[in-house]
Design a protein around this motif. Structure first.
Motif, PDB file in Angstrom:
ATOM      1  N   GLN A   1       0.826  -1.204   0.000  1.00 28.04           N
ATOM      2  CA  GLN A   1       0.000   0.000   0.000  1.00 28.04           C
ATOM      3  C   GLN A   1       0.868   1.264   0.000  1.00 28.04           C
ATOM      4  N   THR A   2       1.984   1.226   0.704  1.00 27.34           N
ATOM      5  CA  THR A   2       2.915   2.358   0.699  1.00 27.34           C
ATOM      6  C   THR A   2       3.440   2.598  -0.709  1.00 27.34           C
ATOM      7  N   TRP A   3       3.779   1.527  -1.421  1.00 32.03           N
ATOM      8  CA  TRP A   3       4.259   1.656  -2.800  1.00 32.03           C
ATOM      9  C   TRP A   3       3.171   2.201  -3.713  1.00 32.03           C
ATOM     10  N   ARG A   4       1.958   1.698  -3.547  1.00 26.86           N
ATOM     11  CA  ARG A   4       0.833   2.187  -4.358  1.00 26.86           C
ATOM     12  C   ARG A   4       0.614   3.689  -4.127  1.00 26.86           C
ATOM     13  N   ASP A   5       0.642   4.086  -2.861  1.00 21.15           N
ATOM     14  CA  ASP A   5       0.450   5.498  -2.522  1.00 21.15           C
ATOM     15  C   ASP A   5       1.549   6.371  -3.131  1.00 21.15           C
ATOM     16  N   ALA A   6       2.782   5.865  -3.114  1.00 19.45           N
ATOM     17  CA  ALA A   6       3.903   6.626  -3.685  1.00 19.45           C
ATOM     18  C   ALA A   6       3.729   6.788  -5.193  1.00 19.45           C
ATOM     19  N   LEU A   7       3.332   5.728  -5.880  1.00 20.91           N
ATOM     20  CA  LEU A   7       3.103   5.824  -7.324  1.00 20.91           C
ATOM     21  C   LEU A   7       1.937   6.748  -7.644  1.00 20.91           C
ATOM     22  N   THR A   8       0.891   6.697  -6.840  1.00 20.37           N
ATOM     23  CA  THR A   8      -0.243   7.595  -7.039  1.00 20.37           C
ATOM     24  C   THR A   8       0.205   9.043  -6.889  1.00 20.37           C
ATOM     25  N   ASP A   9       1.004   9.304  -5.877  1.00 21.84           N
ATOM     26  CA  ASP A   9       1.511  10.661  -5.638  1.00 21.84           C
ATOM     27  C   ASP A   9       2.352  11.148  -6.812  1.00 21.84           C
ATOM     28  N   VAL A  10       3.335  10.366  -7.205  1.00 23.46           N
ATOM     29  CA  VAL A  10       4.249  10.780  -8.280  1.00 23.46           C
ATOM     30  C   VAL A  10       3.530  10.811  -9.629  1.00 23.46           C
ATOM     31  N   GLY A  11       2.597   9.900  -9.837  1.00 23.64           N
ATOM     32  CA  GLY A  11       1.834   9.886 -11.084  1.00 23.64           C
ATOM     33  C   GLY A  11       0.969  11.119 -11.265  1.00 23.64           C
ATOM     34  N   GLY A  12       0.679  11.799 -10.163  1.00 20.67           N
ATOM     35  CA  GLY A  12      -0.115  13.015 -10.215  1.00 20.67           C
ATOM     36  C   GLY A  12       0.686  14.291 -10.381  1.00 20.67           C
ATOM     37  N   ILE A  13       2.001  14.158 -10.433  1.00 17.88           N
ATOM     38  CA  ILE A  13       2.868  15.325 -10.598  1.00 17.88           C
ATOM     39  C   ILE A  13       3.109  15.562 -12.085  1.00 17.88           C
ATOM     40  N   SER A  14       3.024  16.795 -12.484  1.00 19.22           N
ATOM     41  CA  SER A  14       3.307  17.139 -13.882  1.00 19.22           C
ATOM     42  C   SER A  14       4.797  16.962 -14.146  1.00 19.22           C
TER      43      SER A  14
END
Length: 93
Positions: A73-86
């Motif tokens: 879940q920590t990895w998923r959250d990190a990818l979600t965060d970075v995937g939302g950055i322009s």
């Protein structure tokens, strides 16, 4: 402080990359680290929502007894965060 993260289609298959990304996101939140992602032959949506090869990678991690669900879940959250950055979205032309 700045960090450039290059995310490719095989990125999520690497536990080392995911552990490092989780730490980068932690530092981003705690110390204001500026993260600049480069999406190399992947769409930011796939990173943010963990679809395509990212879904395959997480299915593999979920079957690995050495990886606990909290870490996933920590990895998923990190990818979600970075995937939302322009950032830069690089594709073959």
């Amino acid at each position: 402080m700045y960090v450039i993260v290059v995310i490719s289609g095989n990125y999520a298959f690497s536990r080392c990359c995911l552990i490092e990304l989780a730490e980068i996101v932690r530092c981003k939140k705690k110390m204001g680290l500026i993260v600049f992602p480069i999406f190399y032959h992947v769409h930011p949506f796939d990173v943010r929502k963990q679809t395509g090869s990212f879904a395959e990678a997480f299915a593999k991690h979920e079957k690995d007894p050495r990886v606990d669900t909290k870490m996933i879940q920590t990895w998923r959250d990190a990818l979600t965060d970075v995937g939302g950055i322009s950032g830069w979205h690089l594709q073959d032309r």
